[in-house]
Structures are given as C-alpha cells and as structure tokens.
Design a protein around this motif. Structure first.
Motif, PDB file in Angstrom:
ATOM      1  N   MET A  48      -0.564   5.575   1.036  1.00  0.00           N
ATOM      2  CA  MET A  48       0.019   6.091   2.272  1.00  0.00           C
ATOM      3  C   MET A  48      -0.856   5.767   3.475  1.00  0.00           C
ATOM      4  SD  MET A  48       2.984   7.116   1.537  1.00  0.00           S
ATOM      5  CE  MET A  48       3.431   7.793   3.116  1.00  0.00           C
ATOM      6  N   LEU A  49      -2.179   5.796   3.282  1.00  0.00           N
ATOM      7  CA  LEU A  49      -3.082   5.434   4.380  1.00  0.00           C
ATOM      8  C   LEU A  49      -2.811   3.995   4.827  1.00  0.00           C
ATOM      9  CD1 LEU A  49      -5.517   6.085   6.226  1.00  0.00           C
ATOM     10  CD2 LEU A  49      -6.993   5.284   4.347  1.00  0.00           C
ATOM     11  N   PHE A  51      -0.115   2.248   4.271  1.00  0.00           N
ATOM     12  CA  PHE A  51       1.273   2.179   4.741  1.00  0.00           C
ATOM     13  C   PHE A  51       1.379   2.628   6.194  1.00  0.00           C
ATOM     14  CE2 PHE A  51       5.617   4.134   4.912  1.00  0.00           C
ATOM     15  CZ  PHE A  51       6.347   2.970   4.743  1.00  0.00           C
ATOM     16  N   LYS A  52       0.653   3.676   6.538  1.00  0.00           N
ATOM     17  CA  LYS A  52       0.742   4.246   7.887  1.00  0.00           C
ATOM     18  C   LYS A  52      -0.238   3.614   8.884  1.00  0.00           C
ATOM     19  CE  LYS A  52       2.643   8.623   6.414  1.00  0.00           C
ATOM     20  NZ  LYS A  52       3.834   8.774   7.216  1.00  0.00           N
ATOM     21  N   ARG A  53      -1.392   3.154   8.406  1.00  0.00           N
ATOM     22  CA  ARG A  53      -2.425   2.644   9.322  1.00  0.00           C
ATOM     23  C   ARG A  53      -2.597   1.140   9.267  1.00  0.00           C
ATOM     24  NH1 ARG A  53      -5.938   6.834  11.212  1.00  0.00           N
ATOM     25  NH2 ARG A  53      -4.559   8.628  11.333  1.00  0.00           N
ATOM     26  N   LYS A 106       4.739  -2.396   0.163  1.00  0.00           N
ATOM     27  CA  LYS A 106       5.413  -1.768   1.311  1.00  0.00           C
ATOM     28  C   LYS A 106       6.734  -1.132   0.886  1.00  0.00           C
ATOM     29  CE  LYS A 106       3.328  -4.755   4.763  1.00  0.00           C
ATOM     30  NZ  LYS A 106       3.512  -5.916   5.626  1.00  0.00           N
ATOM     31  N   LEU A 109       5.963   1.937  -1.203  1.00  0.00           N
ATOM     32  CA  LEU A 109       5.464   3.050  -0.387  1.00  0.00           C
ATOM     33  C   LEU A 109       6.549   3.650   0.484  1.00  0.00           C
ATOM     34  CD1 LEU A 109       2.622   4.352  -0.441  1.00  0.00           C
ATOM     35  CD2 LEU A 109       2.659   2.111  -1.477  1.00  0.00           C
ATOM     36  N   GLU A 110       7.536   2.862   0.895  1.00  0.00           N
ATOM     37  CA  GLU A 110       8.688   3.429   1.609  1.00  0.00           C
ATOM     38  C   GLU A 110       9.412   4.417   0.709  1.00  0.00           C
ATOM     39  OE1 GLU A 110      11.086   0.093   2.826  1.00  0.00           O
ATOM     40  OE2 GLU A 110       9.704  -0.453   4.431  1.00  0.00           O
ATOM     41  N   GLU A 113       7.257   7.517   0.183  1.00  0.00           N
ATOM     42  CA  GLU A 113       7.325   8.409   1.342  1.00  0.00           C
ATOM     43  C   GLU A 113       8.612   9.232   1.324  1.00  0.00           C
ATOM     44  OE1 GLU A 113       6.111   8.365   5.925  1.00  0.00           O
ATOM     45  OE2 GLU A 113       7.557   6.797   5.385  1.00  0.00           O
ATOM     46  N   SER A 116       8.066  11.811  -1.187  1.00  0.00           N
ATOM     47  CA  SER A 116       7.013  12.744  -0.788  1.00  0.00           C
ATOM     48  C   SER A 116       7.492  13.737   0.263  1.00  0.00           C
ATOM     49  CB  SER A 116       5.764  12.002  -0.308  1.00  0.00           C
ATOM     50  OG  SER A 116       5.930  11.503   0.988  1.00  0.00           O
TER      51      SER A 116
END
Length: 172
Positions: A48-49, A51-53, A106, A109-110, A113, A116
C-alpha cells in the motif's frame, strides 16, 4: 477467574494477549486476501505504501513503516517473487535501487485496497462497539515507547540488579 489464563494473568501476559488479538484479527484478513487475490497480509503495508506513494528505496520504506531494513527486504523479496514489484535503479542515483510495483502489482493493490476499505469498515465497527478510544490508546503507547523504549523500562524494573540476582520467592 474467567477460565482464560491469559486474561486472568493481566499485564503479565500483555504481549501474548496482543499477539492473540492480532492473530484473531489478521487470520481472517489473511485468508481473505490469500483466497481472493493470492496476496499475503504481511505484504499489505509495503504494498500500500508503494501503491500510494510510488517508488521508494528500502531504507525510506523501512523508515516510513517503522520497520527494520531486513524486514522490508524480506517482504520485498517475497513480493518480487510473486511478480508484484521489481527493483530498478534510482533516477537520481543509479547505484541505488528503488522498489517499484509492476503492472500486476498495481492491479493487485487496487483490488487489495477495495477489499481493505471493507475490512476497515468492519474494524471501525468493532472499535466503535468495544473500545472507541483504542486507536488513541495505541498512539499513546507508541508515543511513550518513542520517548523511552521498553528495554529501558524493563531495566528499571530490575532496579540495577542482574536477572540472575532476582529473588524468585517474591514479586516486585
């Protein structure tokens, strides 16, 4: 006496109770991610880190997650083996490698998310029901341990004596 040894033992089994609580929470989430996505729960924070950053080197990721370099490297290796991330030379310093999600990473992780967000709603409902101040309490414990680590606090409990010198006949 409740019949639950850990609960009946109070603070003496604090760490063990926390591990049991985490097992009860994470076990179900682990099964969900693994069964639906082939994704391991232990990959969540790093995944997630990234994915987001976006791309990060291991040291930066470790610092942002409050985990050791070794732990992040182990997770990155597992995620790389699962084709979710790859290591690429850093654009600014070609000697350094950064962790980058692959296109499969990606996409995965979508989906992680999306799941989650539902897990978060269930966790929030549990917290609201049982312990509305729980997150603030965890933050307070984290802050206290940042100010002074647990090893120092344990050393104080020994009051300068060595572990071999502790009288086992009486509690402090």
């Amino acid at each position: 006496m409740s019949g639950d040894f850990l609960r009946d033992s109070g603070v003496q089994t604090f760490g063990t109770r926390l591990r049991r609580l985490l097992e009860r929470l994470n076990g179900n989430v682990t099964d969900l991610y693994r069964d639906r996505l082939g994704f391991e729960q232990r990959w969540f924070a790093l995944g997630m880190l990234l994915f987001k950053r976006g791309p990060l080197d291991v040291g930066t990721a470790a610092g942002m997650l409050g985990q050791s370099h070794v732990a992040i490297t182990q997770v990155a290796n597992a995620m790389e083996n699962a084709a979710l991330l790859e290591r690429r030379p850093d654009d600014e310093d070609r000697r350094r490698k950064v962790l980058v999600l692959t296109s499969t990473g990606k996409t995965t992780l979508e989906r992680v998310e999306a799941i989650s967000l539902r897990v978060e709603a269930a966790a929030q409902a549990l917290i609201d029901e049982a312990a509305p101040e729980f997150i603030q309490m965890i933050d307070a414990l984290d802050d206290a341990l940042e100010r002074r680590d647990f090893a120092s606090r344990i050393a104080d409990a020994f009051d300068g004596s060595l572990i071999d010198d502790v009288d086992t006949g009486s509690a402090p």
